[in-house]
Design a protein around this motif. Structure first.
Motif, PDB file in Angstrom:
ATOM      1  N   LYS A 211      59.951  87.443  84.299  1.00  0.00           N
ATOM      2  CA  LYS A 211      58.699  86.155  84.157  1.00  0.00           C
ATOM      3  C   LYS A 211      57.497  87.073  84.304  1.00  0.00           C
ATOM      4  CE  LYS A 211      62.917  83.129  85.335  1.00  0.00           C
ATOM      5  NZ  LYS A 211      63.061  82.068  85.746  1.00  0.00           N
ATOM      6  N   GLN A 212      56.813  87.291  85.276  1.00  0.00           N
ATOM      7  CA  GLN A 212      55.585  88.194  85.844  1.00  0.00           C
ATOM      8  C   GLN A 212      54.952  88.978  85.017  1.00  0.00           C
ATOM      9  OE1 GLN A 212      54.577  85.626  88.506  1.00  0.00           O
ATOM     10  NE2 GLN A 212      56.361  85.326  88.180  1.00  0.00           N
ATOM     11  N   LEU A 213      55.125  88.867  83.434  1.00  0.00           N
ATOM     12  CA  LEU A 213      54.811  89.249  82.790  1.00  0.00           C
ATOM     13  C   LEU A 213      52.141  89.490  83.178  1.00  0.00           C
ATOM     14  CD1 LEU A 213      56.089  88.293  79.796  1.00  0.00           C
ATOM     15  CD2 LEU A 213      56.564  90.288  80.476  1.00  0.00           C
ATOM     16  N   ALA A 214      52.124  91.260  82.728  1.00  0.00           N
ATOM     17  CA  ALA A 214      50.727  91.538  83.352  1.00  0.00           C
ATOM     18  C   ALA A 214      50.371  91.666  82.245  1.00  0.00           C
ATOM     19  CB  ALA A 214      50.921  92.526  83.804  1.00  0.00           C
ATOM     20  N   ASP A 215      50.880  91.775  80.877  1.00  0.00           N
ATOM     21  CA  ASP A 215      50.097  91.864  79.163  1.00  0.00           C
ATOM     22  C   ASP A 215      51.625  91.434  78.007  1.00  0.00           C
ATOM     23  OD1 ASP A 215      48.474  93.334  77.917  1.00  0.00           O
ATOM     24  OD2 ASP A 215      49.479  95.361  77.864  1.00  0.00           O
ATOM     25  N   GLN A 216      50.301  91.335  77.023  1.00  0.00           N
ATOM     26  CA  GLN A 216      51.106  91.046  75.864  1.00  0.00           C
ATOM     27  C   GLN A 216      51.770  91.782  75.731  1.00  0.00           C
ATOM     28  OE1 GLN A 216      47.636  87.668  75.819  1.00  0.00           O
ATOM     29  NE2 GLN A 216      48.968  87.506  74.096  1.00  0.00           N
ATOM     30  N   SER A 217      52.313  93.068  75.271  1.00  0.00           N
ATOM     31  CA  SER A 217      52.798  94.046  74.820  1.00  0.00           C
ATOM     32  C   SER A 217      54.027  94.840  75.689  1.00  0.00           C
ATOM     33  CB  SER A 217      51.733  95.450  74.738  1.00  0.00           C
ATOM     34  OG  SER A 217      51.880  95.865  73.343  1.00  0.00           O
ATOM     35  N   ALA A 218      54.966  95.201  74.832  1.00  0.00           N
ATOM     36  CA  ALA A 218      55.707  95.768  75.124  1.00  0.00           C
ATOM     37  C   ALA A 218      56.381  97.264  74.533  1.00  0.00           C
ATOM     38  CB  ALA A 218      57.277  95.771  75.917  1.00  0.00           C
ATOM     39  N   THR A 219      56.405  98.021  75.198  1.00  0.00           N
ATOM     40  CA  THR A 219      57.349  98.982  73.872  1.00  0.00           C
ATOM     41  C   THR A 219      58.449  99.816  74.438  1.00  0.00           C
ATOM     42  OG1 THR A 219      56.059 100.885  75.379  1.00  0.00           O
ATOM     43  CG2 THR A 219      54.581 100.336  73.499  1.00  0.00           C
ATOM     44  N   ILE A 220      59.038 100.197  73.483  1.00  0.00           N
ATOM     45  CA  ILE A 220      60.656 101.319  74.008  1.00  0.00           C
ATOM     46  C   ILE A 220      59.865 102.635  72.857  1.00  0.00           C
ATOM     47  CG2 ILE A 220      63.143 101.057  73.984  1.00  0.00           C
ATOM     48  CD1 ILE A 220      61.139  97.798  72.923  1.00  0.00           C
ATOM     49  N   THR A 221      60.926 103.384  73.842  1.00  0.00           N
ATOM     50  CA  THR A 221      60.991 104.970  73.097  1.00  0.00           C
ATOM     51  C   THR A 221      62.169 105.333  73.377  1.00  0.00           C
ATOM     52  OG1 THR A 221      58.686 105.228  73.353  1.00  0.00           O
ATOM     53  CG2 THR A 221      59.841 107.237  72.824  1.00  0.00           C
ATOM     54  N   ASP A 222      62.697 104.693  71.718  1.00  0.00           N
ATOM     55  CA  ASP A 222      63.638 105.575  71.685  1.00  0.00           C
ATOM     56  C   ASP A 222      63.959 107.438  71.417  1.00  0.00           C
ATOM     57  OD1 ASP A 222      66.752 106.307  70.471  1.00  0.00           O
ATOM     58  OD2 ASP A 222      67.185 104.427  69.958  1.00  0.00           O
TER      59      ASP A 222
END
Length: 289
Positions: A211-222
């Protein structure tokens, strides 16, 4: 070269293609306007439980279901508005009802626009008039979803909206997460935990909310698939939910505009005045390495 084909499978399915990039998108309007498949360089990005998808009585597990007008579930599936109690199922009704295709574009990209309007069925559980317009855009290894939410009621329209993408994975132990938050709330126990970039996949279920997001991007490396996924989202999205089940070849990272039960608590709830509208974009990028 961009094309859009219409196939009669179990349901009418629109297939958007960027033939130069080898990417495809499959959309099924009558099954909740859902994207069922997204392929990049011929490889599936989304997981789909085909048995559940074939049964119209079951919610879809897979693809990218649409969440509206709530995200998550409500206590006893109920909420109160103007002193009256209503019943609303988990994640709302947009993912279960048919959408209408209104526009197709094959110049510079492949894009499909779908519309979902309030009707007698929705007004029984959600007493408002609204229109939701989505445009799915495929270009190279990018999937962009443009959204517009319109209040057609004479009263204020409270809602939350989001997506529930199911990402295909071969080995969850090979996943690496960059989520712009240092803590999450366990949705089952309600406890807050620090986040160090990893999850304990030995658990039967993981269901947590950032709920506490510092940015508007997330990444997942598989690492097992040699795939890096990037999720970019507008600031209407206040919450990222991570969910997975042990023994299943998927994980979900879900952008929500508000946490569960917001229609009762008001937390991060979007409220549109009569005649008002709000727009948002999310973008998914898939890079194989």
């Amino acid at each position: 070269m961009f094309t859009i084909a219409l196939q009669q499978q179990q349901y009418k399915t629109y297939i958007l293609s960027d033939e130069t990039a080898g990417s495809q998108l499959e959309v099924v309007p009558e099954r909740g306007g859902i994207i069922t498949h997204w392929r990049v360089q011929g490889q599936e990005i989304f997981y789909l439980d085909t048995q559940r998808f074939a049964n119209p009585d079951l919610s879809v597990r897979g693809g990218n279901p649409i969440l509206f007008p709530i995200c998550g579930n409500l206590p006893d599936n109920t909420y109160t508005h103007n002193g009256k109690q209503y019943t609303l199922k988990q994640h709302g009704f947009a993912r279960d009802l048919p959408w209408e295709v209104t526009e197709q574009v094959t110049q510079d990209k492949a894009s499909l626009t779908l519309v979902f309007n309030s009707n007698e069925q929705t007004r029984v559980v959600y007493p408002f008039d609204f229109q939701v317009v989505f445009t799915y855009e495929l270009q190279g290894n990018n999937l962009k979803i443009r959204q517009q939410y319109k209040n057609l009621s004479s009263t204020a329209l409270p809602f939350s909206a989001g997506f529930h993408p199911y990402f295909l994975t071969d080995d969850k132990s090979q996943l690496e997460f960059e989520i712009p938050s240092q803590e999450y709330q366990d949705q089952i126990t309600k406890q807050i935990h620090p986040f160090n970039g990893n999850f304990d996949f030995s658990q039967d279920e993981i269901d947590v909310a950032f709920k506490q997001l510092a940015d508007q991007s997330a990444t997942i490396t598989d690492r097992s698939r040699k795939l890096k996924l990037t999720l970019n989202y507008d600031d209407i999205y206040s919450t990222l939910v991570f969910w997975t089940l042990k023994g299943k070849d998927f994980y979900c990272l879900e952008p929500w505009s508000a946490p569960r039960n917001a229609i009762n608590t008001g937390e991060k709830l979007t409220v549109l005045e009569p005649g008002g509208n709000d727009s948002a974009i999310i973008r998914l990028t898939a890079n194989f390495f």
